[in-house]
Design a protein around this motif. Structure first.
Motif, PDB file in Angstrom:
ATOM      1  N   PRO A 142      44.250  65.841  11.449  1.00 39.33           N
ATOM      2  CA  PRO A 142      42.861  66.319  11.373  1.00 39.33           C
ATOM      3  C   PRO A 142      42.075  66.038  12.653  1.00 39.33           C
ATOM      4  CG  PRO A 142      43.480  65.291   9.325  1.00 39.33           C
ATOM      5  CD  PRO A 142      44.621  65.051  10.278  1.00 39.33           C
ATOM      6  N   TYR A 143      42.244  64.833  13.209  1.00 37.98           N
ATOM      7  CA  TYR A 143      41.552  64.505  14.465  1.00 37.98           C
ATOM      8  C   TYR A 143      42.000  65.467  15.568  1.00 37.98           C
ATOM      9  CZ  TYR A 143      40.139  61.961  18.649  1.00 37.98           C
ATOM     10  OH  TYR A 143      39.580  61.632  19.862  1.00 37.98           O
ATOM     11  N   ALA A 144      43.335  65.627  15.692  1.00 34.68           N
ATOM     12  CA  ALA A 144      43.865  66.495  16.755  1.00 34.68           C
ATOM     13  C   ALA A 144      43.383  67.931  16.579  1.00 34.68           C
ATOM     14  CB  ALA A 144      45.394  66.437  16.746  1.00 34.68           C
ATOM     15  N   PHE A 145      43.287  68.368  15.329  1.00 31.87           N
ATOM     16  CA  PHE A 145      42.870  69.745  15.041  1.00 31.87           C
ATOM     17  C   PHE A 145      41.400  69.960  15.432  1.00 31.87           C
ATOM     18  CE2 PHE A 145      41.701  73.264  12.158  1.00 31.87           C
ATOM     19  CZ  PHE A 145      42.666  74.179  12.541  1.00 31.87           C
ATOM     20  N   SER A 146      40.561  68.977  15.117  1.00 33.98           N
ATOM     21  CA  SER A 146      39.145  69.079  15.505  1.00 33.98           C
ATOM     22  C   SER A 146      39.014  69.107  17.019  1.00 33.98           C
ATOM     23  CB  SER A 146      38.355  67.885  14.964  1.00 33.98           C
ATOM     24  OG  SER A 146      38.282  67.976  13.587  1.00 33.98           O
ATOM     25  N   LEU A 147      39.751  68.213  17.662  1.00 35.85           N
ATOM     26  CA  LEU A 147      39.691  68.131  19.120  1.00 35.85           C
ATOM     27  C   LEU A 147      40.082  69.470  19.762  1.00 35.85           C
ATOM     28  CD1 LEU A 147      39.713  65.873  21.579  1.00 35.85           C
ATOM     29  CD2 LEU A 147      42.142  66.347  21.483  1.00 35.85           C
ATOM     30  N   VAL A 148      41.180  70.037  19.299  1.00 33.44           N
ATOM     31  CA  VAL A 148      41.655  71.270  19.942  1.00 33.44           C
ATOM     32  C   VAL A 148      40.727  72.444  19.621  1.00 33.44           C
ATOM     33  CG1 VAL A 148      43.314  72.082  18.173  1.00 33.44           C
ATOM     34  CG2 VAL A 148      43.732  72.561  20.583  1.00 33.44           C
TER      35      VAL A 148
END
Ligand SMILES: Cc1cc2nc3c(=O)[nH]c(=O)nc-3n(C[C@H](O)[C@H](O)[C@H](O)COP(=O)(O)OP(=O)(O)OC[C@H]3O[C@@H](n4cnc5c(N)ncnc54)[C@H](O)[C@@H]3O)c2cc1C
Length: 392
Positions: A85-91
């Motif tokens: 989820p963190y990586a998805f928000s970041l990207v």
């Protein structure tokens, strides 16, 4: 969108070491609190700017890192081991900056690019509406031209980062009833009058995605806010979708691999009936199945990465659909098998398999659902597998 060569090998290895250190110091200690408190970690996403991650693929002349598409996925995979989820928000925020860097006007870049690269503002891309998801052409948020510019009215739903984002690429209909032909996109400033944020949803997990919505109430957009005019909006939205499908597949592979390693470690150490659990065939075959699914998912994902990096967007459609369909179909059962092999310990939240399971569920929806991937593949059958004359 990608830099074919990316960073030199040695520089990239150094970057990965720093990303891992950042992940272990900043993200890992907080993931469970984000879930327990339903927190959208906007500040922690913003702090990834220290490593340049909010501008991964953007040209260095514009303030980015200039990594290749494949390198970007390696960074996201590393983050997704701990929190997809963190990586998805970041990207997703990165994608808005990349969109402006590549296709924005000088004026649009000067308004938003620095703030996006430094995390002062987060970005979102808004297609979905309460009544229109898979059928993107049926959106009803409307843009009406008037003497001052455009008046925008309607509601967007299920938008990543919408909990706090204020630089939003929004897709709207300019000619009701004309479906794809009338779709345009505008750059929306979430601090301006006429923008009304809707509280993020309570989900089964993955709250770090910050998924929410917003209403546009007679929002005034100037001509300078137009990103893609009517007719171009639909193809602009789909131009980067293969990349998104591929990074979703890749992050799912990463979640499976890290869970499998944990599970193999546990079952090698833990004994039952006088031997390590992994030596019981009934159990080791379950993990062998996961390994087999992972190898196949990785192979499909690598093929999609190569298609995105070396082909045109048309030739990446099928490889990306195959990778996302297969990977999202196996991710939940693979993660469950890893948890099952760890006995009751598999259900402890600190092992993060539950966190990954909710992310795996969500991966089945974002950037085109599993059924839409299947439909893509189904429609390609006559051309891909050509008709062989069948004599009756
Ligand atoms: C956490 C999260 C983050 C998201 N982030 C964003 C974002 O940043 N921006 C954005 O615009 N959207 C975002 N979305 C929305 C996402 O793109 C949609 O959920 C997706 O497009 C599916 O639409 P839907 O949920 O409305 O399902 P629906 O379109 O209502 O479909 C319901 C079910 O029917 C199936 N279905 C629909 N049509 C067909 C068909 N022709 N054949 C077979 N089956 C079909 C679907 O696959 C699904 O299983 C996000 C969603 C989630 C959960």
């Amino acid at each position: 969108m990608s830099h074919p060569n990316g960073l030199p090998e040695e520089d990239f290895r150094d970057l990965l070491v720093r990303v891992k250190d950042f992940r272990d110091r900043v993200i890992s200690p907080q993931v469970l609190d984000w879930e327990r408190n339903r927190t959208f970690p906007a500040e922690d996403i913003a702090s990834a700017h220290q490593l340049g991650l909010l501008g991964m693929e953007i040209d260095p002349e514009l303030g980015g890192l200039g990594v290749s598409f494949g390198q970007k996925l390696q960074i996201l995979d590393l983050l997704a081991e701990v929190s997809m989820p963190y990586a998805f928000s970041l990207v997703n925020s990165h994608n808005v900056a990349a969109r402006l860097a590549r296709h924005g006007t000088e004026e649009q870049r000067s308004r938003f690019l620095t703030d996006l690269l430094t995390g002062k503002k987060l970005g979102s891309t808004a297609l979905t509406e309460p009544a229109a998801g898979s059928d993107f052409s049926s959106i009803t948020t409307e843009a009406t031209s008037d003497d001052n510019g455009w008046r925008l009215n309607g509601e967007k739903a299920w938008i990543t980062n919408a909990a706090t984002s204020s630089v939003i690429v929004a897709y709207v209909q300019t000619n009701p009833g004309s479906r794809a032909r009338g779709i345009a996109s505008f750059l929306i400033d979430g601090t301006r009058p006429g923008f009304e944020r809707i509280a993020p949803y309570d989900l089964i997990g993955s709250h770090a995605i910050g998924t929410g919505g917003f209403r546009l109430n007679n929002y005034l957009a100037q001509e300078t806010d137009l990103l893609a005019p009517a007719g171009d909006g639909f193809s602009a939205a789909l131009s980067t979708i293969n990349e998104a499908r591929t990074y979703v597949a890749s992050m799912c592979c990463s979640m499976i691999e890290t869970s499998l390693r944990l599970s193999v470690g546990y079952t090698t150490e833990r004994e039952s009936f006088g031997k390590p659990i992994i030596e019981h065939q009934g159990l080791s075959w379950q993990l062998a199945r996961v390994a087999n699914q992972l190898e196949a998912a990785r192979a499909l994902t690598d093929k999609a990465i190569a298609a995105v990096e070396h082909g045109d967007s048309e030739s990446a459609i099928l490889p990306a659909a195959h990778a996302k369909k297969f990977t999202t179909e196996v991710v939940e059962s693979a993660l469950s098998a890893c948890a099952q092999a760890m006995g009751a310990n598999g259900s402890r939240e600190e092992h993060l398999i539950g966190h990954r399971l909710t992310a795996g569920r969500i991966a089945n929806y974002v950037d085109g659902s599993t059924e839409i991937m299947t439909d893509r593949i189904a429609k390609s059958l006559p051309t891909t597998y050509g008709p062989v004359k069948f004599d009756q």
